[in-house]
Every structure is written in C-alpha cells, then in structure tokens.
Design a protein around this motif. Structure first.
Motif, PDB file in Angstrom:
ATOM      1  N   SER A 184      -6.802  -3.472   3.602  1.00  0.00           N
ATOM      2  CA  SER A 184      -7.430  -3.041   4.851  1.00  0.00           C
ATOM      3  C   SER A 184      -8.721  -3.788   5.146  1.00  0.00           C
ATOM      4  O   SER A 184      -9.281  -3.669   6.241  1.00  0.00           O
ATOM      5  CB  SER A 184      -7.711  -1.537   4.811  1.00  0.00           C
ATOM      6  OG  SER A 184      -8.703  -1.220   3.849  1.00  0.00           O
ATOM      7  N   ALA A 185      -9.206  -4.591   4.198  1.00  0.00           N
ATOM      8  CA  ALA A 185     -10.412  -5.388   4.430  1.00  0.00           C
ATOM      9  C   ALA A 185     -10.115  -6.669   5.209  1.00  0.00           C
ATOM     10  O   ALA A 185     -11.030  -7.302   5.746  1.00  0.00           O
ATOM     11  CB  ALA A 185     -11.082  -5.735   3.103  1.00  0.00           C
ATOM     12  N   GLY A 194       0.783  -1.223   0.000  1.00  0.00           N
ATOM     13  CA  GLY A 194       0.000   0.000   0.000  1.00  0.00           C
ATOM     14  C   GLY A 194       0.817   1.275   0.000  1.00  0.00           C
ATOM     15  O   GLY A 194       0.255   2.376   0.034  1.00  0.00           O
ATOM     16  N   ALA A 195       2.151   1.167  -0.043  1.00  0.00           N
ATOM     17  CA  ALA A 195       2.998   2.361   0.040  1.00  0.00           C
ATOM     18  C   ALA A 195       3.526   2.794  -1.324  1.00  0.00           C
ATOM     19  O   ALA A 195       4.442   3.613  -1.405  1.00  0.00           O
ATOM     20  CB  ALA A 195       4.159   2.104   0.993  1.00  0.00           C
ATOM     21  N   ILE A 248      -6.369  -0.419   8.829  1.00  0.00           N
ATOM     22  CA  ILE A 248      -6.221   0.979   8.431  1.00  0.00           C
ATOM     23  C   ILE A 248      -7.457   1.721   8.928  1.00  0.00           C
ATOM     24  O   ILE A 248      -8.583   1.311   8.639  1.00  0.00           O
ATOM     25  CB  ILE A 248      -6.094   1.118   6.901  1.00  0.00           C
ATOM     26  CG1 ILE A 248      -4.843   0.388   6.400  1.00  0.00           C
ATOM     27  CG2 ILE A 248      -6.051   2.589   6.487  1.00  0.00           C
ATOM     28  CD1 ILE A 248      -4.702   0.390   4.877  1.00  0.00           C
ATOM     29  N   PRO A 249      -7.316   2.792   9.689  1.00  0.00           N
ATOM     30  CA  PRO A 249      -8.482   3.522  10.213  1.00  0.00           C
ATOM     31  C   PRO A 249      -9.416   3.969   9.089  1.00  0.00           C
ATOM     32  O   PRO A 249      -8.958   4.302   7.978  1.00  0.00           O
ATOM     33  CB  PRO A 249      -7.855   4.726  10.932  1.00  0.00           C
ATOM     34  CG  PRO A 249      -6.468   4.288  11.257  1.00  0.00           C
ATOM     35  CD  PRO A 249      -6.045   3.379  10.141  1.00  0.00           C
ATOM     36  N   PRO A 250     -10.720   3.975   9.342  1.00  0.00           N
ATOM     37  CA  PRO A 250     -11.695   4.378   8.309  1.00  0.00           C
ATOM     38  C   PRO A 250     -11.466   5.787   7.783  1.00  0.00           C
ATOM     39  O   PRO A 250     -11.905   6.116   6.678  1.00  0.00           O
ATOM     40  CB  PRO A 250     -13.034   4.275   9.044  1.00  0.00           C
ATOM     41  CG  PRO A 250     -12.792   3.323  10.166  1.00  0.00           C
ATOM     42  CD  PRO A 250     -11.372   3.527  10.577  1.00  0.00           C
ATOM     43  N   SER A 251     -10.768   6.626   8.569  1.00  0.00           N
ATOM     44  CA  SER A 251     -10.503   8.000   8.134  1.00  0.00           C
ATOM     45  C   SER A 251      -9.487   8.063   7.000  1.00  0.00           C
ATOM     46  O   SER A 251      -9.369   9.091   6.317  1.00  0.00           O
ATOM     47  CB  SER A 251      -9.982   8.821   9.321  1.00  0.00           C
ATOM     48  OG  SER A 251      -8.810   8.224   9.865  1.00  0.00           O
ATOM     49  N   GLU A 252      -8.760   6.977   6.772  1.00  0.00           N
ATOM     50  CA  GLU A 252      -7.758   6.944   5.713  1.00  0.00           C
ATOM     51  C   GLU A 252      -8.345   6.299   4.457  1.00  0.00           C
ATOM     52  O   GLU A 252      -9.319   5.544   4.530  1.00  0.00           O
ATOM     53  CB  GLU A 252      -6.524   6.176   6.180  1.00  0.00           C
ATOM     54  CG  GLU A 252      -5.822   6.826   7.375  1.00  0.00           C
ATOM     55  CD  GLU A 252      -4.564   6.091   7.769  1.00  0.00           C
ATOM     56  OE1 GLU A 252      -4.066   5.270   6.965  1.00  0.00           O
ATOM     57  OE2 GLU A 252      -4.071   6.336   8.891  1.00  0.00           O
TER      58      GLU A 252
END
Length: 447
Positions: free
Chosen positions: A314-315, A94-95, A304-308
């Motif tokens: 992340s699932a 993811g990076a 991964i926080p929902p804000s991101e």
C-alpha cells in the motif's frame, strides 16, 4: 528524426495497411467486456486471449464460460488462453495464502467436456524480476487490444472499474502475425506448460528452459514479412520487447524525439525510465507542448485506504506520488509557462490503468507498457503503433483523449502534491525507513 539516434527504427518499420473503418475505440470497460464476449460468441476459426491473468471471479467465470460455449458449439475452433505462469499460481497480494487461479483452471477443465487450454508463460523464475505483460485478444481476423487483464474490475462486471484503453482492429495480417507469435514463440517452447491440467512442473525444474526461453524472447519479433516499408498511409506496426534497448523501448524513445508540436503520455505509475525523461526534457527545450496523465494515488490499483491495516504494497501509490512531485518541482518553470501539463486522474472509487503515447497528429502507440524501469528492463511487453500521416483518425483520437481528460485535474504547482508529513503514519514510517537504508532506488527499478 533527430540525429541522436544512430540507427533509427521509426522510419524503417514495416507495417500493415489499415483502413479507417477497420479501426474503432471502445469508450469504457463495460463496452470492452460486451465486445469481447460478442466476438468470442461469433468466432469461427480461432480465439487467442493473452493477458497477465484470468481471475477466478464473476467476470473471469463469464469469459471462461463463453470460451467453453464457443468450443462446444464449434469443436473445430482453435482456442488458447495465455497468462503469466507465476501470477497464475499465487493468490492476490495481501490476501493471505491462496491456491491461485491455476487450481480454478484445472477444476473448470475437469468440469467441461469441451477443451479450453490455458497456458502459463514463465518470463522469469521469479515474478519480481519479470512477467508476461503482453496484450491482445485475437478472434478470427480481429485484434482487440487493451492493457486490461480479465477480472471484475477490468471488465466493470460489478460496481467499480479500472480505466484502460480499448481498441478494435479488423486486420487479417495483424491478427495472423500476433497469433503466429503466440503459437510458435510461446506455446511451442519447452518453458510453457498448460495450467489447466494437474501435476504442474515446478518452476525450479524449469529453470534451464526458462533461461533459454528468455534468451529466445530477446531475439524474437512479430512476423511482419507481409507488411510494407515506407507506406505513406494509415497503418499498424506490432512491436515486441523484453530487456534493455529492445525495439519497443527504442521506438518509444524515437516517438518522443520526433514530436514537434504536441505530445501526450499516459502512465498509471509515475516512475519514468531515464531515457524517457531525457527525451521529454529535449522535447520541452524545442517547444513541444506536453501533457502527462497519471492516476491519482487514490486511483492506483495498489491503494489501500488509511482506515485499513497497513501493508507494504500500500506504500507504492505514495512512492509514485513522491516521484511525480520531484519531477514537477524540477520542471516548475515549464508548468508555469503552460508548456508542461501534469494531470491527475480521479473518478469516484475507480482506478486508473491507462498507458500510451500520442505524438502530434500522426502517431498513436497502443501498449501495456507502463513506461517505467520495470517495463523497460524486466517484463515481456508489446505495443501497436498506429501511423496516420493523412490524419484519417483525428476525430476518434480526439474523442479518446477527451474521455481521458474528463476526470483529470491539472497540477498547478509541485506543492499541490502531498509529501511524507501528509501521509498516514504507517506509510510515512515505511518510506522514511527505505530511504534511510537506500533501497528506494531499487524499488523504483522493479516496481
């Protein structure tokens, strides 16, 4: 041992006698980092570090600097770092596109006069279908065993940590056996190459060698010829496994099958293989009290926080929670009776990476095996089985479990766990989609 095993391994395992004062449990990731650095600095003969990866960050640099310092001070030291070949040549998930740790390894070798070889082990031609998941740090006659890799979060270098298990065993026979396997069955093979030198061969060019290597690994084992069989005292047995029905998988099944009073299982990713689920069900039927500790989805290393922004990776924590919810629902009667206890670990913003099996007051399995289908079929795994028939390690064992349970909460009902309507919209949409196209089962097998 129950008769369901036609050829039981557990009673026939050869083991190395172990004294109680030669075994210790480190309480935290920070203590693990301190102990590892101290052992490296004090090494006199050999250092062999085996992990999924050695990361280019502050903690990774600290480890590599310590290795170079030890080699410079004692040129006769035999040093080898062994990591996964494919994982070392890609960036973080993811990076975006990154050169991977291998570029850093090469720069570090070029910058030092001392030599610290870093070897890449290709268990498969694609990372998705198998990685080097062996664990163990060998320094002289000592084995430091943990499921941790080497980076900031595993070593608690900065503000956050990833909780694991950390054991120190002073046992020459065990250290010799594990060191010999790395040297003869990994480093000496045609598939394994140094990552810290330029002009790496391509994975494609190694396809034939990797195929032969994997076939070799399926037959390989630790040399336990110096061990004893039928020894009734504190001992340790090193176990190895890759592919279906390997010795490590079989021993895990037999351990669960041998439980009579108490069974504790830890896994960071709740996705149990069918053979493990079957043995858990049989154990419950015969009245064994079972505790299963799982990381909360927010303590998962893929969370991964929902804000991101949403990423497919992340699932995964939500997929594991759905699996746990189904398991809890099908076992609600056992949960209500108190025979089955499911515990979620959560502590601040830290993550959970802990695995292992504790059986009655006798057996303790140290392992990096996640107890999921991927670990049972694809990755190269190992473990150390501690047999304590005289109950010499009850107190350190109790303290370790107490520390693990300190930040857990028991699931009283399967409805305590969230489901699709509770999830962030992007996560719920993705999970509905994979369920519709019937690839959810495939995901559970490879993740």
């Amino acid at each position: 041992m129950p008769s369901l095993f036609k050829r039981s391994l557990l009673p026939k395992l050869r083991s190395f006698p172990l004294s109680a004062d030669a075994f210790s449990i480190l309480p935290s990731a920070a203590e693990f980092r301190r102990s590892l650095l101290e052992h490296i600095a004090g090494a006199r003969q050999r250092i062999t570090l085996v992990a999924l990866y050695l990361q280019q960050d502050e903690a990774g640099q600290e480890i590599l600097d310590a290795l170079h310092a030890a080699k410079a001070a004692r040129p006769e030291l035999q040093i080898a770092v062994v990591v996964d070949w494919l994982r070392a040549q890609r960036g973080l998930i993811g990076a975006g596109k990154q050169p991977g740790n291998s570029a850093w390894y090469q720069a570090q070798t070029a910058a030092h006069e001392s030599e610290v070889p870093i070897y890449g082990v290709p268990v498969q031609t694609r990372e998705l279908f198998g990685v080097l998941h062996l664990k163990g740090f060998i320094v002289d006659d000592c084995v430091i065993y943990s499921g941790a890799s080497l980076n900031n979060v595993y070593l608690h270098k900065l503000d956050k940590y990833r909780f694991d298990r950390y054991h120190v065993l002073h046992n020459k026979a065990l250290a010799d056996s594990m060191h010999q396997f790395v040297q003869q069955d990994l480093i000496a093979t045609k598939a394994v190459h140094r990552l810290d030198l330029p002009s790496l061969p391509t994975t494609r060019s190694l396809r034939s060698a990797i195929g032969n290597f994997r076939s070799h690994l399926k037959k390989a084992s630790y040399d336990i010829s110096q061990g004893t069989e039928g020894y009734f005292g504190l001992s340790v047995s090193p176990l190895l496994g890759v592919g279906k029905n390997n010795p490590l998988n079989r021993v895990i099944g037999e351990l669960i099958a041998s439980s009579q009073q108490q069974l504790t299982i830890c896994t960071p990713y709740f996705n149990l293989p069918l053979p493990v689920t079957r043995e858990i069900n049989r154990a419950l039927e015969r009245g064994v009290k079972i505790d299963i500790v799982v990381g909360d989805k927010t303590a998962n290393d893929f969370y991964i926080p929902p804000s991101e922004p949403f990423k497919v990776i992340s699932a995964l924590p939500y997929l594991y929670e759905l699996s746990l919810r189904r398991f809890a629902k099908s076992h609600q009667r056992m949960i209500d009776s108190g025979l089955l206890n499911l515990h979620l670990w959560r502590e601040g913003g830290n993550s959970f990476h802990l695995k292992g099996v504790w059986v009655d007051d006798r057996y303790t399995l140290l392992t990096g095996n996640n107890l999921n289908p991927r670990a049972f079929r694809l990755d190269l795994e190992n473990g150390l089985l501690i047999d304590d028939p005289r109950r010499e390690l009850l107190e350190p064992r109790r303290k370790e479990l107490e520390a693990i349970f300190a930040h857990t909460q028991r699931i009283e009902h399967f409805k305590d766990l969230e489901t699709l309507p509770d999830y962030p919209p992007a996560v719920a949409k993705f999970l509905r989609r994979v369920s519709r196209v019937r690839i959810e089962r495939l995901l559970y097998r490879i993740l």
